[in-house]
Write a protein that holds these residues in place. Structure first.
Motif, short mmCIF file in Angstrom:
data_model
loop_
_atom_site.label_atom_id
_atom_site.label_comp_id
_atom_site.label_asym_id
_atom_site.label_seq_id
_atom_site.Cartn_x
_atom_site.Cartn_y
_atom_site.Cartn_z
N ARG A 27 0.83 -1.18 0.00
CA ARG A 27 0.00 0.00 0.00
C ARG A 27 0.88 1.25 0.00
NH1 ARG A 27 -3.79 1.00 5.18
NH2 ARG A 27 -4.85 2.74 4.35
N ASP A 28 0.84 2.04 -1.01
CA ASP A 28 1.68 3.21 -1.17
C ASP A 28 0.89 4.46 -0.81
OD1 ASP A 28 3.67 4.93 -1.78
OD2 ASP A 28 3.73 4.49 -3.93
N GLU A 29 1.34 5.10 0.26
CA GLU A 29 0.63 6.30 0.70
C GLU A 29 1.33 7.58 0.26
OE1 GLU A 29 -0.10 6.15 4.88
OE2 GLU A 29 -0.87 4.13 4.78
N GLY A 30 2.40 7.48 -0.52
CA GLY A 30 3.14 8.65 -0.96
C GLY A 30 4.21 9.02 0.05
N PRO A 31 4.82 10.19 -0.15
CA PRO A 31 5.91 10.58 0.76
C PRO A 31 5.39 10.81 2.17
CG PRO A 31 5.34 12.38 -0.74
CD PRO A 31 4.53 11.19 -1.16
N PRO A 32 6.22 10.46 3.15
CA PRO A 32 5.79 10.65 4.54
C PRO A 32 5.60 12.15 4.84
CG PRO A 32 8.10 10.03 4.46
CD PRO A 32 7.57 9.96 3.05
N LYS A 33 4.64 12.41 5.68
CA LYS A 33 4.41 13.79 6.08
C LYS A 33 5.56 14.26 6.96
CE LYS A 33 -0.58 13.61 6.05
NZ LYS A 33 -1.79 13.76 6.85
N GLU A 34 5.96 15.51 6.75
CA GLU A 34 7.03 16.05 7.58
C GLU A 34 6.50 16.31 8.98
OE1 GLU A 34 9.48 19.28 6.38
OE2 GLU A 34 9.38 18.68 4.28
N ILE A 35 7.25 15.86 9.93
CA ILE A 35 6.88 16.10 11.33
C ILE A 35 7.78 17.22 11.82
CG2 ILE A 35 6.79 15.14 13.64
CD1 ILE A 35 6.53 12.38 12.32
N GLN A 36 7.15 18.30 12.19
CA GLN A 36 7.93 19.41 12.70
C GLN A 36 8.28 19.15 14.16
OE1 GLN A 36 6.03 23.13 12.11
NE2 GLN A 36 6.52 23.20 9.94
N ASP A 37 9.57 19.11 14.39
CA ASP A 37 10.05 18.89 15.76
C ASP A 37 10.24 20.25 16.41
OD1 ASP A 37 10.98 17.72 18.03
OD2 ASP A 37 12.98 17.30 17.25
N VAL A 38 9.28 20.65 17.18
CA VAL A 38 9.34 21.96 17.82
C VAL A 38 10.00 21.80 19.18
CG1 VAL A 38 8.00 23.91 18.66
CG2 VAL A 38 7.24 22.66 16.64
N ARG A 39 11.11 22.47 19.31
CA ARG A 39 11.89 22.38 20.54
C ARG A 39 11.47 23.49 21.49
NH1 ARG A 39 16.18 24.83 22.11
NH2 ARG A 39 17.61 23.89 23.55
N ASP A 40 11.28 23.10 22.75
CA ASP A 40 10.93 24.08 23.78
C ASP A 40 12.21 24.77 24.24
OD1 ASP A 40 9.97 25.56 25.88
OD2 ASP A 40 9.60 23.85 27.19
N ASN A 41 12.39 26.01 23.88
CA ASN A 41 13.61 26.72 24.25
C ASN A 41 13.38 27.73 25.38
OD1 ASN A 41 12.22 28.67 22.93
ND2 ASN A 41 13.73 29.04 21.33
N SER A 42 12.30 27.55 26.10
CA SER A 42 11.96 28.51 27.15
C SER A 42 12.95 28.49 28.31
CB SER A 42 10.55 28.24 27.67
OG SER A 42 10.48 26.95 28.26
N LYS A 43 13.66 27.38 28.50
CA LYS A 43 14.60 27.29 29.63
C LYS A 43 16.05 27.38 29.19
CE LYS A 43 11.46 24.93 32.61
NZ LYS A 43 11.32 25.21 33.99
N ASP A 44 16.28 27.75 27.94
CA ASP A 44 17.66 27.85 27.44
C ASP A 44 18.47 28.87 28.23
OD1 ASP A 44 17.00 25.98 25.60
OD2 ASP A 44 17.42 27.21 23.82
N GLY A 45 17.90 30.04 28.46
CA GLY A 45 18.62 31.07 29.21
C GLY A 45 19.02 30.59 30.58
#
Length: 69
Positions: free
Chosen positions: A1-19
């Motif tokens: 079963r060919d569903e086409g190219p995989p959907k891009e998963i956006q990896d959103v990084r929590d940078n609130s504690k970087d400072g």
């Protein structure tokens, strides 16, 4: 079963504690220990000067002994 190219998963990084993280890294070595290391560094420089001067004096003394013999 060919569903086409995989959907891009956006990896959103929590940078609130970087400072907070980077600020904590500036205190990895306690201030007291840094002061101790600074004092030891200064003392070693002075010791090096003394040893260098002793070496020069030893060379002078050896040269004078040769002249006197």
């Amino acid at each position: 079963r060919d569903e086409g190219p995989p959907k891009e998963i956006q990896d959103v990084r929590d940078n609130s504690k970087d400072g907070e993280y980077w600020e904590a890294l500036t205190r990895v070595i306690p201030e007291r220990k840094l002061k101790l290391w600074d004092a030891l560094g200064a003392a070693l420089l002075e010791y090096h000067k003394v040893l260098t001067r002793r070496s020069e004096l030893f060379s002078e003394a050896t040269a004078l002994q040769r002249q006197n013999s």
